[in-house]
Design a protein around this motif. Sequence first.
Motif, PDB file in Angstrom:
ATOM      1  N   GLN A 463       0.832  -1.205   0.000  1.00 26.13           N
ATOM      2  CA  GLN A 463       0.000   0.000   0.000  1.00 26.13           C
ATOM      3  C   GLN A 463       0.867   1.255   0.000  1.00 26.13           C
ATOM      4  N   ASP A 464       2.186   1.070   0.007  1.00 23.75           N
ATOM      5  CA  ASP A 464       3.148   2.163   0.032  1.00 23.75           C
ATOM      6  C   ASP A 464       3.609   2.445  -1.401  1.00 23.75           C
ATOM      7  N   ARG A 465       3.269   3.605  -1.936  1.00 19.27           N
ATOM      8  CA  ARG A 465       3.595   3.906  -3.329  1.00 19.27           C
ATOM      9  C   ARG A 465       5.103   3.932  -3.557  1.00 19.27           C
ATOM     10  N   GLY A 466       5.843   4.427  -2.613  1.00 17.34           N
ATOM     11  CA  GLY A 466       7.289   4.443  -2.754  1.00 17.34           C
ATOM     12  C   GLY A 466       7.866   3.050  -2.864  1.00 17.34           C
ATOM     13  N   ALA A 467       7.335   2.131  -2.060  1.00 17.80           N
ATOM     14  CA  ALA A 467       7.799   0.740  -2.123  1.00 17.80           C
ATOM     15  C   ALA A 467       7.426   0.111  -3.462  1.00 17.80           C
ATOM     16  N   LEU A 468       6.237   0.409  -3.963  1.00 20.66           N
ATOM     17  CA  LEU A 468       5.824  -0.121  -5.265  1.00 20.66           C
ATOM     18  C   LEU A 468       6.750   0.362  -6.371  1.00 20.66           C
ATOM     19  N   ILE A 469       7.109   1.634  -6.325  1.00 18.97           N
ATOM     20  CA  ILE A 469       8.006   2.199  -7.339  1.00 18.97           C
ATOM     21  C   ILE A 469       9.356   1.511  -7.284  1.00 18.97           C
ATOM     22  N   LYS A 470       9.867   1.291  -6.071  1.00 16.34           N
ATOM     23  CA  LYS A 470      11.167   0.640  -5.920  1.00 16.34           C
ATOM     24  C   LYS A 470      11.118  -0.803  -6.417  1.00 16.34           C
ATOM     25  N   MET A 471      10.068  -1.538  -6.069  1.00 17.01           N
ATOM     26  CA  MET A 471       9.950  -2.936  -6.494  1.00 17.01           C
ATOM     27  C   MET A 471       9.782  -3.046  -8.007  1.00 17.01           C
ATOM     28  N   GLU A 472       8.961  -2.158  -8.557  1.00 19.16           N
ATOM     29  CA  GLU A 472       8.734  -2.181 -10.009  1.00 19.16           C
ATOM     30  C   GLU A 472      10.037  -1.941 -10.765  1.00 19.16           C
ATOM     31  N   ALA A 473      10.843  -1.005 -10.294  1.00 16.21           N
ATOM     32  CA  ALA A 473      12.110  -0.707 -10.952  1.00 16.21           C
ATOM     33  C   ALA A 473      13.110  -1.849 -10.785  1.00 16.21           C
ATOM     34  N   HIS A 474      13.171  -2.388  -9.578  1.00 17.74           N
ATOM     35  CA  HIS A 474      14.123  -3.461  -9.279  1.00 17.74           C
ATOM     36  C   HIS A 474      13.834  -4.709 -10.102  1.00 17.74           C
ATOM     37  N   LEU A 475      12.562  -4.967 -10.361  1.00 18.55           N
ATOM     38  CA  LEU A 475      12.137  -6.202 -11.033  1.00 18.55           C
ATOM     39  C   LEU A 475      11.741  -5.932 -12.485  1.00 18.55           C
ATOM     40  N   ARG A 476      12.354  -4.915 -13.078  1.00 14.04           N
ATOM     41  CA  ARG A 476      11.971  -4.463 -14.423  1.00 14.04           C
ATOM     42  C   ARG A 476      12.068  -5.574 -15.463  1.00 14.04           C
ATOM     43  N   ASN A 477      13.087  -6.401 -15.368  1.00 10.16           N
ATOM     44  CA  ASN A 477      13.296  -7.456 -16.360  1.00 10.16           C
ATOM     45  C   ASN A 477      12.897  -8.840 -15.864  1.00 10.16           C
ATOM     46  N   ALA A 478      12.289  -8.905 -14.697  1.00  6.52           N
ATOM     47  CA  ALA A 478      11.956 -10.199 -14.108  1.00  6.52           C
ATOM     48  C   ALA A 478      10.666 -10.792 -14.653  1.00  6.52           C
ATOM     49  N   ALA A 479       9.854  -9.964 -15.318  1.00  3.92           N
ATOM     50  CA  ALA A 479       8.565 -10.472 -15.801  1.00  3.92           C
ATOM     51  C   ALA A 479       8.087  -9.651 -16.988  1.00  3.92           C
ATOM     52  N   GLY A 480       7.593 -10.346 -18.025  1.00  2.00           N
ATOM     53  CA  GLY A 480       7.003  -9.675 -19.177  1.00  2.00           C
ATOM     54  C   GLY A 480       5.588  -9.210 -18.909  1.00  2.00           C
ATOM     55  N   ASN A 481       4.902  -9.869 -17.974  1.00  2.00           N
ATOM     56  CA  ASN A 481       3.592  -9.427 -17.501  1.00  2.00           C
ATOM     57  C   ASN A 481       3.716  -9.189 -16.003  1.00  2.00           C
ATOM     58  N   PHE A 482       3.561  -7.935 -15.594  1.00  2.78           N
ATOM     59  CA  PHE A 482       3.856  -7.499 -14.232  1.00  2.78           C
ATOM     60  C   PHE A 482       2.582  -6.948 -13.603  1.00  2.78           C
ATOM     61  N   TYR A 483       2.274  -7.378 -12.399  1.00  2.00           N
ATOM     62  CA  TYR A 483       1.006  -7.037 -11.752  1.00  2.00           C
ATOM     63  C   TYR A 483       1.266  -6.323 -10.433  1.00  2.00           C
ATOM     64  N   ILE A 484       0.521  -5.277 -10.189  1.00  2.00           N
ATOM     65  CA  ILE A 484       0.627  -4.528  -8.945  1.00  2.00           C
ATOM     66  C   ILE A 484      -0.656  -4.741  -8.149  1.00  2.00           C
ATOM     67  N   ASN A 485      -0.502  -5.322  -6.983  1.00  2.00           N
ATOM     68  CA  ASN A 485      -1.628  -5.644  -6.104  1.00  2.00           C
ATOM     69  C   ASN A 485      -2.672  -6.513  -6.802  1.00  2.00           C
ATOM     70  N   ASP A 486      -2.187  -7.521  -7.507  1.00  2.00           N
ATOM     71  CA  ASP A 486      -3.064  -8.495  -8.156  1.00  2.00           C
ATOM     72  C   ASP A 486      -2.266  -9.774  -8.372  1.00  2.00           C
TER      73      ASP A 486
END
Length: 541
Positions: A463-486
């Motif tokens: 629920q922390d937007r800053g944490a979501l931004i950090k995770m999304e950036a860190h895992l940029r190449n880890a998944a071709g389909n990436f889901y946030i809170n789903d």
Amino acid sequence: MSNAFFTVKKPLNEPILSYLQGSPERISLKGKLKELKEQRIDIPVIIGGKEIYTGNTKECVIPHNNKHVLATYHLAGEKEIKLAIEAARLAKKEWESVSWQHRGAIFLKAAELLSGSWRTTLNAATMLGQSKTVYQAEIDSACELIDFLRFNTYFMSEIYTDQPISTNDNWNRLEYRPLEGFVLAVSPFNFTAIGGNLPVAPAIMGNTVLWKPSGAAVYSNYFVMKLLQEAGLPDGVINFIPSSGNLLGDVVFNHQELAGVHFTGSTQVFNTMWKTIGNNIEKYNSYPKIVGETGGKDFIFAHKDANVEQLVTALIRGAFEYQGQKCSAASRAYISAQLWEEVRGVLIKEASTINVGNVEDFSNFMGAVIDQKAYDKIKGYIEYAKASDQAEIILGGRCDDSLGYFIEPTIILTTDPHFKTMTEEIFGPVLTLYVYKEEDFEETLDICNSSTIYGLTGAIFSQDRGALIKMEAHLRNAAGNFYINDKPTGAVVGQQPFGGSRKSGTNDKAGSKLNLLRWMNPRTIKETFNPPTNYRYPYMG
């Protein structure tokens, strides 16, 4: 030849029927299940529109009732594979000359038939042949396949309108030719819609196709083929050839007119295909287009500020819907230690209520895994975890193949983020959890990113937007389909184009224009209205 510019209605995704108690669709489906179970059909090879019964047969059995045979299907041998190539070659010239609107009309009609009279047949066949619950069948063999048929037609029309810039002096045109040769489509057992889309996507662009369905999905895929024929698909455009993969490869990959491969299946098989094509590259008239969606070791990463109920729901649905037999299924999860005790309690409580059994009983959330081979493989991973001092099974773990290939939803807790069940694809109802300390947050993100060979799907929760931004950036190449809170499953055609990279495939995004572009061989045409008459340029004066 018509002189009009035609448009295709932009589709809406097919609505999902509810199948509530007493609903017309539920009553109709129950009747179709009964009807199909009471007959045993003989499934032929279909080449150039002709049905061929080779006599070399295998059986289609119900995974959740493995003594019940639904059908006998005939295997294509070397002779039939060569006939199929010839049928595709003969059909090619006429098919590629059919105007795009008439090609598209065939597949739009197929979508309409599937939305209506064929819906119960495809859903019932998928439930029985692949042990899908009514909901899993509905979103697959009905809704997703309908969406592929409608959206592919729409995407085709959009592609054709994309043209280069012209000037007053010249007219530049881009012609979207089909590939020069035939396409091989090799489809998996787990999605009837993929079985339909793999041959249809190249065909709609004017190619002719050899379709090898998975032996474990021949039953439902045969009905897809019959649906396409009823919609008016010309003979030889798609040739239905259940066969041995090795035999098929020996013939097809040595043929000079192989133009493309559309594949969904294991990484190992795709690697072998690619190597074989590479070794034979001098034989081909052109470089074959190779499009593949392969394995996955899909993750859920939960930050300390994740909503526990939402996270648990995603873990259960992501890991255990269709017995975890989705390339996108949640198979590993990283949970913050600050959340763990609460997550553990809710997760075990909720997952303990899952009913496993015959999918014809609509109260069951899970059915059986597809066959004995899959059952033995999945059971082997569970036994490995039971014997390890680095893992603890906190839910499930029981397996029973006396009636059907049933495996309980199984949750493993490990102290090692590189544990075998955290890194290897299992393709079954097994979820492995690793609990990380808050001070190891970024280090654990690195582990999530680098500990497997795959890059298909993944999900993050916070629920922390800053944490979501950090995770999304860190895992940029880890998944071709990436889901946030789903959950990391359930991609919808036109909404979440599907595919991953690394060893998860070529990421050509089924369910979008990107995939269709792979089945074309464009030609640029420049017409000059006032050509020069002297080779000399002004600077030479």
